[in-house]
Design a protein around this motif. Structure first.
Motif, PDB file in Angstrom:
ATOM      1  N   MET A 266      17.544   8.851 -10.090  1.00  0.00           N
ATOM      2  CA  MET A 266      17.502   9.236  -8.678  1.00  0.00           C
ATOM      3  C   MET A 266      16.085   9.633  -8.269  1.00  0.00           C
ATOM      4  SD  MET A 266      19.519  12.380  -6.785  1.00  0.00           S
ATOM      5  CE  MET A 266      18.726  13.610  -7.855  1.00  0.00           C
ATOM      6  N   ILE A 267      15.433  10.457  -9.084  1.00  0.00           N
ATOM      7  CA  ILE A 267      14.066  10.863  -8.785  1.00  0.00           C
ATOM      8  C   ILE A 267      13.144   9.643  -8.783  1.00  0.00           C
ATOM      9  CG2 ILE A 267      12.116  12.255  -9.542  1.00  0.00           C
ATOM     10  CD1 ILE A 267      14.465  13.888  -8.459  1.00  0.00           C
ATOM     11  N   HIS A 268      13.339   8.767  -9.739  1.00  0.00           N
ATOM     12  CA  HIS A 268      12.524   7.552  -9.831  1.00  0.00           C
ATOM     13  C   HIS A 268      12.690   6.714  -8.569  1.00  0.00           C
ATOM     14  CE1 HIS A 268      11.174   3.592 -11.281  1.00  0.00           C
ATOM     15  NE2 HIS A 268      10.500   4.257 -12.187  1.00  0.00           N
ATOM     16  N   TYR A 269      13.905   6.621  -8.067  1.00  0.00           N
ATOM     17  CA  TYR A 269      14.174   5.825  -6.867  1.00  0.00           C
ATOM     18  C   TYR A 269      13.440   6.373  -5.653  1.00  0.00           C
ATOM     19  CZ  TYR A 269      16.557   4.227  -2.684  1.00  0.00           C
ATOM     20  OH  TYR A 269      16.820   3.731  -1.428  1.00  0.00           O
ATOM     21  N   PHE A 270      13.343   7.695  -5.538  1.00  0.00           N
ATOM     22  CA  PHE A 270      12.665   8.295  -4.401  1.00  0.00           C
ATOM     23  C   PHE A 270      11.257   7.736  -4.222  1.00  0.00           C
ATOM     24  CE2 PHE A 270      15.417  12.332  -4.746  1.00  0.00           C
ATOM     25  CZ  PHE A 270      16.227  11.905  -3.703  1.00  0.00           C
ATOM     26  N   TYR A 271      10.607   7.402  -5.332  1.00  0.00           N
ATOM     27  CA  TYR A 271       9.207   6.982  -5.272  1.00  0.00           C
ATOM     28  C   TYR A 271       9.008   5.473  -5.442  1.00  0.00           C
ATOM     29  CZ  TYR A 271       8.095  11.933  -5.505  1.00  0.00           C
ATOM     30  OH  TYR A 271       7.994  13.275  -5.217  1.00  0.00           O
ATOM     31  N   TYR A 272       9.941   4.801  -6.104  1.00  0.00           N
ATOM     32  CA  TYR A 272       9.763   3.373  -6.362  1.00  0.00           C
ATOM     33  C   TYR A 272      10.756   2.485  -5.613  1.00  0.00           C
ATOM     34  CZ  TYR A 272       6.586   4.496 -10.222  1.00  0.00           C
ATOM     35  OH  TYR A 272       5.531   4.949 -10.984  1.00  0.00           O
TER      36      TYR A 272
ATOM     37  N   GLU B  66       0.822  -1.200   0.000  1.00  0.00           N
ATOM     38  CA  GLU B  66       0.000   0.000   0.000  1.00  0.00           C
ATOM     39  C   GLU B  66       0.862   1.259   0.000  1.00  0.00           C
ATOM     40  OE1 GLU B  66      -3.517   2.112   2.721  1.00  0.00           O
ATOM     41  OE2 GLU B  66      -2.574   0.231   3.346  1.00  0.00           O
ATOM     42  N   LEU B  67       1.956   1.240   0.780  1.00  0.00           N
ATOM     43  CA  LEU B  67       2.850   2.394   0.836  1.00  0.00           C
ATOM     44  C   LEU B  67       3.498   2.653  -0.512  1.00  0.00           C
ATOM     45  CD1 LEU B  67       4.335   4.576   2.492  1.00  0.00           C
ATOM     46  CD2 LEU B  67       6.055   2.844   3.042  1.00  0.00           C
ATOM     47  N   LEU B  68       4.031   1.605  -1.143  1.00  0.00           N
ATOM     48  CA  LEU B  68       4.683   1.764  -2.434  1.00  0.00           C
ATOM     49  C   LEU B  68       3.687   2.202  -3.506  1.00  0.00           C
ATOM     50  CD1 LEU B  68       7.145  -1.277  -2.516  1.00  0.00           C
ATOM     51  CD2 LEU B  68       7.663   1.126  -2.073  1.00  0.00           C
ATOM     52  N   ALA B  69       2.476   1.681  -3.448  1.00  0.00           N
ATOM     53  CA  ALA B  69       1.457   2.083  -4.421  1.00  0.00           C
ATOM     54  C   ALA B  69       1.112   3.559  -4.259  1.00  0.00           C
ATOM     55  CB  ALA B  69       0.216   1.219  -4.255  1.00  0.00           C
ATOM     56  N   ALA B  70       1.075   4.035  -3.020  1.00  0.00           N
ATOM     57  CA  ALA B  70       0.769   5.442  -2.771  1.00  0.00           C
ATOM     58  C   ALA B  70       1.870   6.345  -3.318  1.00  0.00           C
ATOM     59  CB  ALA B  70       0.579   5.679  -1.273  1.00  0.00           C
ATOM     60  N   PHE B  71       3.126   5.951  -3.119  1.00  0.00           N
ATOM     61  CA  PHE B  71       4.236   6.750  -3.636  1.00  0.00           C
ATOM     62  C   PHE B  71       4.258   6.710  -5.164  1.00  0.00           C
ATOM     63  CE2 PHE B  71       5.667   6.939   0.641  1.00  0.00           C
ATOM     64  CZ  PHE B  71       6.558   8.000   0.708  1.00  0.00           C
ATOM     65  N   ALA B  72       3.929   5.576  -5.740  1.00  0.00           N
ATOM     66  CA  ALA B  72       3.883   5.487  -7.204  1.00  0.00           C
ATOM     67  C   ALA B  72       2.811   6.416  -7.766  1.00  0.00           C
ATOM     68  CB  ALA B  72       3.616   4.050  -7.628  1.00  0.00           C
ATOM     69  N   THR B  73       1.682   6.507  -7.065  1.00  0.00           N
ATOM     70  CA  THR B  73       0.609   7.405  -7.502  1.00  0.00           C
ATOM     71  C   THR B  73       1.054   8.857  -7.447  1.00  0.00           C
ATOM     72  OG1 THR B  73      -1.079   5.838  -6.730  1.00  0.00           O
ATOM     73  CG2 THR B  73      -1.760   8.128  -7.067  1.00  0.00           C
ATOM     74  N   LEU B  74       1.775   9.216  -6.384  1.00  0.00           N
ATOM     75  CA  LEU B  74       2.279  10.583  -6.274  1.00  0.00           C
ATOM     76  C   LEU B  74       3.245  10.911  -7.404  1.00  0.00           C
ATOM     77  CD1 LEU B  74       2.980  10.895  -2.426  1.00  0.00           C
ATOM     78  CD2 LEU B  74       1.161  12.016  -3.727  1.00  0.00           C
ATOM     79  N   TYR B  75       4.096   9.954  -7.750  1.00  0.00           N
ATOM     80  CA  TYR B  75       5.088  10.183  -8.804  1.00  0.00           C
ATOM     81  C   TYR B  75       4.411  10.348 -10.166  1.00  0.00           C
ATOM     82  CZ  TYR B  75       9.100   9.350 -11.875  1.00  0.00           C
ATOM     83  OH  TYR B  75      10.068   9.459 -12.837  1.00  0.00           O
ATOM     84  N   GLU B  76       3.450   9.487 -10.449  1.00  0.00           N
ATOM     85  CA  GLU B  76       2.832   9.483 -11.769  1.00  0.00           C
ATOM     86  C   GLU B  76       1.876  10.655 -11.968  1.00  0.00           C
ATOM     87  OE1 GLU B  76       1.064   5.659 -12.297  1.00  0.00           O
ATOM     88  OE2 GLU B  76       2.961   4.577 -12.116  1.00  0.00           O
ATOM     89  N   SER B  77       1.236  11.108 -10.900  1.00  0.00           N
ATOM     90  CA  SER B  77       0.266  12.191 -11.035  1.00  0.00           C
ATOM     91  C   SER B  77       0.839  13.563 -10.705  1.00  0.00           C
ATOM     92  CB  SER B  77      -0.927  11.926 -10.115  1.00  0.00           C
ATOM     93  OG  SER B  77      -0.550  12.035  -8.744  1.00  0.00           O
ATOM     94  N   ALA B  78       1.951  13.594  -9.939  1.00  0.00           N
ATOM     95  CA  ALA B  78       2.561  14.848  -9.472  1.00  0.00           C
ATOM     96  C   ALA B  78       1.613  15.653  -8.586  1.00  0.00           C
ATOM     97  CB  ALA B  78       3.029  15.701 -10.647  1.00  0.00           C
ATOM     98  N   LYS B  79       0.585  15.009  -8.064  1.00  0.00           N
ATOM     99  CA  LYS B  79      -0.369  15.696  -7.205  1.00  0.00           C
ATOM    100  C   LYS B  79       0.303  16.109  -5.900  1.00  0.00           C
ATOM    101  CE  LYS B  79      -5.126  15.214  -5.538  1.00  0.00           C
ATOM    102  NZ  LYS B  79      -6.296  14.305  -5.418  1.00  0.00           N
TER     103      LYS B  79
END
Length: 302
Positions: A76-82, A7-20
């Motif tokens: 690096m940015i990708h790693y922050f979220y995934y 759930e945590l990783l999915a939430a961070f992935a959503t933040l990365y993909e949407s930039a919300k």
């Protein structure tokens, strides 16, 4: 992986993909990355300092990293979220339940390099430690061999100048396509694709360097793990030779993270000294040349 971690990783992935809710912009050349201070500042002393002090970055909300390698910044940015790079698991895969005891997973874990799984005890990134809490440790819990330990296969005659240097295999020749059929038949895609990727040793060296520069310990450990795993299989490729200047020129001499992997490759595969491609690299890389000189005389390399 536990449901909470997924759930945590999915939430961070959503933040990365949407930039919300993004409140910071990282620029690198013509690329812009909307990020979140709560995510990046808690993982890097550099980002924390840039946003905590009354500097231009904290006032404008823009951090310019155009002087860095563009590809490394993106990873690096990708790693922050995934908590990973060079692969982007979909939200569907993150939410898909997995069975650690399944026969397909067991087969995959036996055959892929063990150092592709980063032990949580060695990860200082808190999110990486949490996400890897369920990783399967080595069956015998044995400590890895010292990268500077002598190799039983060492032969001094490999370094003889009279020995003819064999050609270095091309990258396409060293990547065994038959492995793909073998692995895909009994491995889940998201469990084995890290090993099936073609060599990215130069990329891993660049990511390691930028992780060191910006104080991202978890990413640095991950880049070293990926570099070591692929160097083990692609030490004879031109990609390995191309990665050595990155290893020796982008970090300080005292940083042994990737240097020890390179030296260990020479210990385990002395025939590298007869490679024409490697000869050119050694001539142009004084740091490596000096360490190989000490290695040839049986002196400690550090």
């Amino acid at each position: 992986m536990e449901a909470a971690n997924i759930e945590l990783l999915a939430a961070f992935a959503t933040l990365y993909e949407s930039a919300k809710y993004s409140d910071l912009l990282v620029q690198c050349g013509d690329r812009s990355f909307p990020v979140h201070k709560a995510v990046v500042c808690s993982r890097s002393h550099f980002f924390d300092g840039a946003c905590s002090h009354p500097w231009k970055e904290s006032i404008t909300g823009i951090i310019d990293l155009s002087e860095d390698d563009h590809e490394a910044v993106e990873h690096m940015i990708h790693y922050f979220y995934y908590l990973d790079y060079l692969r982007t698991p979909s939200l569907a895969k993150l939410s898909r339940p997995t069975s650690p005891t399944s026969s397909r997973r067991s087969s995959c874990e036996k055959r892929r390099p063990s150092d592709l799984v980063l032990a949580p005890a060695h990860a200082e990134d808190p999110l990486l430690a949490q996400a890897q809490a369920q990783a399967i440790s080595s069956p015998d819990n044995s400590a890895p061999a010292s990268p500077l330990s002598p190799s039983p296969h060492y032969r001094a005659d490999y370094f003889s100048p009279d020995t003819k240097a064999p050609p270095t295999p091309d990258l396409d020749q060293t990547f065994d396509e038959s492995l793909l059929d073998s692995y895909e038949s009994d491995c889940e895609e998201d469990e084995c694709d890290a090993f099936l990727q073609p060599p990215n040793l130069v990329v891993h060296a660049k990511v390691y360097a930028i992780a060191e520069k910006y104080g991202i310990t978890g990413l640095k450990d991950l880049a070293r793990s990926k570099f070591s795993a692929q160097a083990e299989h692609y030490w004879s490729s031109t990609e390995f030779a191309d990665s050595i200047p990155e290893v020796y020129e982008t970090t300080v001499d005292s940083d042994r993270g990737l240097r020890d992997v390179v030296i260990q490759s020479f210990r385990e595969h002395p025939q590298l000294a007869r490679s024409k491609d490697m000869e050119l690299v050694v001539r142009d890389t004084p740091g490596l040349a000096w360490e190989l000189f000490r290695l040839g005389w049986g002196l400690p390399v550090f």
